[in-house]
Design a protein around this motif. Structure first.
Motif, short mmCIF file in Angstrom:
data_model
loop_
_atom_site.label_atom_id
_atom_site.label_comp_id
_atom_site.label_asym_id
_atom_site.label_seq_id
_atom_site.Cartn_x
_atom_site.Cartn_y
_atom_site.Cartn_z
N ILE A 1 17.85 14.70 32.71
CA ILE A 1 18.09 13.62 33.79
C ILE A 1 19.42 12.82 33.42
N LEU A 2 20.44 12.80 34.16
CA LEU A 2 21.68 12.40 33.80
C LEU A 2 21.53 11.05 34.25
N GLY A 3 20.86 10.56 35.54
CA GLY A 3 20.79 9.22 35.97
C GLY A 3 20.22 9.10 37.24
N PRO A 4 19.62 7.87 37.47
CA PRO A 4 19.25 7.53 38.81
C PRO A 4 20.23 7.09 39.67
N THR A 5 20.46 7.91 40.98
CA THR A 5 21.64 7.70 42.12
C THR A 5 20.69 6.91 42.93
N TYR A 6 21.07 5.50 43.13
CA TYR A 6 20.73 4.59 44.10
C TYR A 6 21.25 4.87 45.40
N PHE A 7 20.54 4.81 46.48
CA PHE A 7 20.93 5.18 47.76
C PHE A 7 20.40 4.30 48.62
N GLY A 8 20.02 3.01 48.26
CA GLY A 8 19.78 2.00 49.19
C GLY A 8 18.11 1.62 49.17
N ALA A 9 17.86 0.57 49.68
CA ALA A 9 16.48 0.03 49.78
C ALA A 9 15.95 0.65 51.10
N ARG A 10 14.73 1.28 51.03
CA ARG A 10 14.22 1.97 51.84
C ARG A 10 13.64 0.73 53.24
N GLN A 11 13.85 1.00 54.41
CA GLN A 11 13.49 0.28 55.45
C GLN A 11 12.82 1.02 56.51
N VAL A 12 11.95 0.37 57.21
CA VAL A 12 11.24 1.11 58.36
C VAL A 12 11.86 1.16 59.54
N LEU B 1 12.92 -4.90 57.98
CA LEU B 1 13.55 -4.74 56.83
C LEU B 1 12.60 -5.03 55.83
N THR B 2 11.66 -4.20 55.57
CA THR B 2 10.46 -4.27 54.76
C THR B 2 11.06 -4.19 53.21
N SER B 3 12.12 -3.19 52.78
CA SER B 3 12.73 -3.35 51.62
C SER B 3 11.62 -3.02 50.66
N HIS B 4 10.78 -2.16 51.04
CA HIS B 4 9.67 -1.62 50.21
C HIS B 4 9.84 -0.80 48.85
N LEU B 5 11.04 -0.15 48.84
CA LEU B 5 11.13 0.95 47.87
C LEU B 5 12.70 0.72 47.59
N VAL B 6 13.17 0.63 46.33
CA VAL B 6 14.59 0.85 46.13
C VAL B 6 14.76 2.36 45.93
N GLY B 7 15.28 2.78 46.84
CA GLY B 7 15.71 4.26 47.05
C GLY B 7 16.44 4.84 45.99
#
Length: 327
Positions: free
Chosen positions: A140-151, A230-236
């Motif tokens: 694993i080289l690293g986590p690639t953030y792609f935004g907070a998940r919204q509904v 905008l639930t922002s329930h998971l940092v994607g």
């Protein structure tokens, strides 16, 4: 006859090339096939271009986007079988094989992109990465953030608390971790391939989907939606990975350069995603969608209670949740 022999020779050579698992030499450099479900227009596709440029002296990167090489959820197994050298792997796919990893797929765990980066750079992150490397044969080289998940929803029903999502068919990727995430929001999770979500919303097969805002724009889900909650329930985030076979084939100097290239590309991508998210709320409003924030405390309390009472939490490493919260 000579033409037939030449053709057969070419077919044999082509088959031999395929059996090398993509490690064929391109101008003397190993070829690294990379598979992802995101589109070529995604910020992360540009991230991979930057990564490819940084490693070009040692490797030739061959990217495949939109799930064209391997479908969503199958990339990890392809890497384990040495049918793929690099992949953008969902942590949910890792948790399907390693229960301890389900902690990083739980709702409302990471506060933001900076917290995500700090966790993976900490002792907790190193422990999680080592478990994956030892059991899955990947680096694993690293986590690639792609935004907070919204509904995002097609129906115009107002959503304030998880109770308002009862019965709502919310598309989630396949796999227990993903499906439970949908349940932790109060919805009725429905598995569906990422590439089918647009038509699923259009036809009414699903009522909604959960994705970071940049994905909603890239895939044009807003065209078949009426609102974004905008639930922002998971940092994607996904995981930029390379097979251990490729990683172990490098000397220490090449490994350091490879990792540095990944770190720089991931940091660039994170900044781009954060800037994009800030712009997109206004963009979606201009497209006629209602965009609003529900009762986040109600969602957070409901989700955390669901996780702590679930079978998933039983696989978590004791004390790891407290360490993550403390960072």
């Amino acid at each position: 006859m000579k033409h037939g022999i030449d053709r057969r020779a070419l077919l044999v050579a082509g088959g031999a090339l395929a059996l090398t698992g993509g490690a064929a030499l391109a101008q003397g450099k190993p070829n690294l096939r990379f598979s992802a479900v995101f589109s070529e227009q995604d910020i992360r596709a540009e991230m991979m271009k930057r990564f490819a440029e940084a490693i070009k002296d040692d490797f030739a990167l061959q990217p495949y986007y939109g799930g064209n090489l391997f479908k969503q959820g199958t990339e990890l197994v392809a890497m384990q079988r040495n049918n793929l050298e690099m992949g953008n792997i969902a942590p949910q796919d890792v948790s399907n094989q390693i229960p301890a990893w389900s902690i990083v797929t739980s709702a409302y765990l990471f506060r933001d992109a900076d917290h995500l980066k700090k966790v993976f750079a900490s002792d907790v992150g190193r422990d999680l990465k080592k478990i994956a490397e030892d059991k899955l044969n990947i680096k694993i080289l690293g986590p690639t953030y792609f935004g907070a998940r919204q509904v995002g929803l097609k129906p115009k029903k107002k959503i304030s608390t998880p109770a308002d999502l009862a019965g709502v068919k919310l598309r989630m990727p396949g796999g227990d971790a993903w499906q439970f995430l949908g349940q932790s929001l109060g919805a009725n999770p429905t598995p569906m391939a990422y590439a089918e979500v647009y038509t699923g919303l259009q036809s009414g097969a699903i009522d909604g989907q959960d994705n970071p805002l940049p994905n909603v724009q890239n895939m044009k889900f807003y065209e078949v939606s009426s609102q974004i909650v905008l639930t922002s329930h998971l940092v994607g985030f996904d995981l930029l990975c390379v097979t251990k076979r490729v990683w172990d084939g490098m000397d220490a100097k090449k490994q350091a350069a490879f990792q540095a290239a990944a770190d720089a590309a991931i940091d660039w991508s994170t900044k781009e995603h954060l800037a994009k998210e800030a712009e997109l709320v206004d963009f979606f409003k201009k497209q006629g969608l209602e965009v609003y924030t529900p009762d986040l405390k109600a969602f957070r309390d409901f989700a955390q209670k669901k996780y702590l009472e679930s079978e998933l939490a039983k696989g978590w490493v004791p004390g790891m949740l407290d360490k993550i919260n403390a960072l």
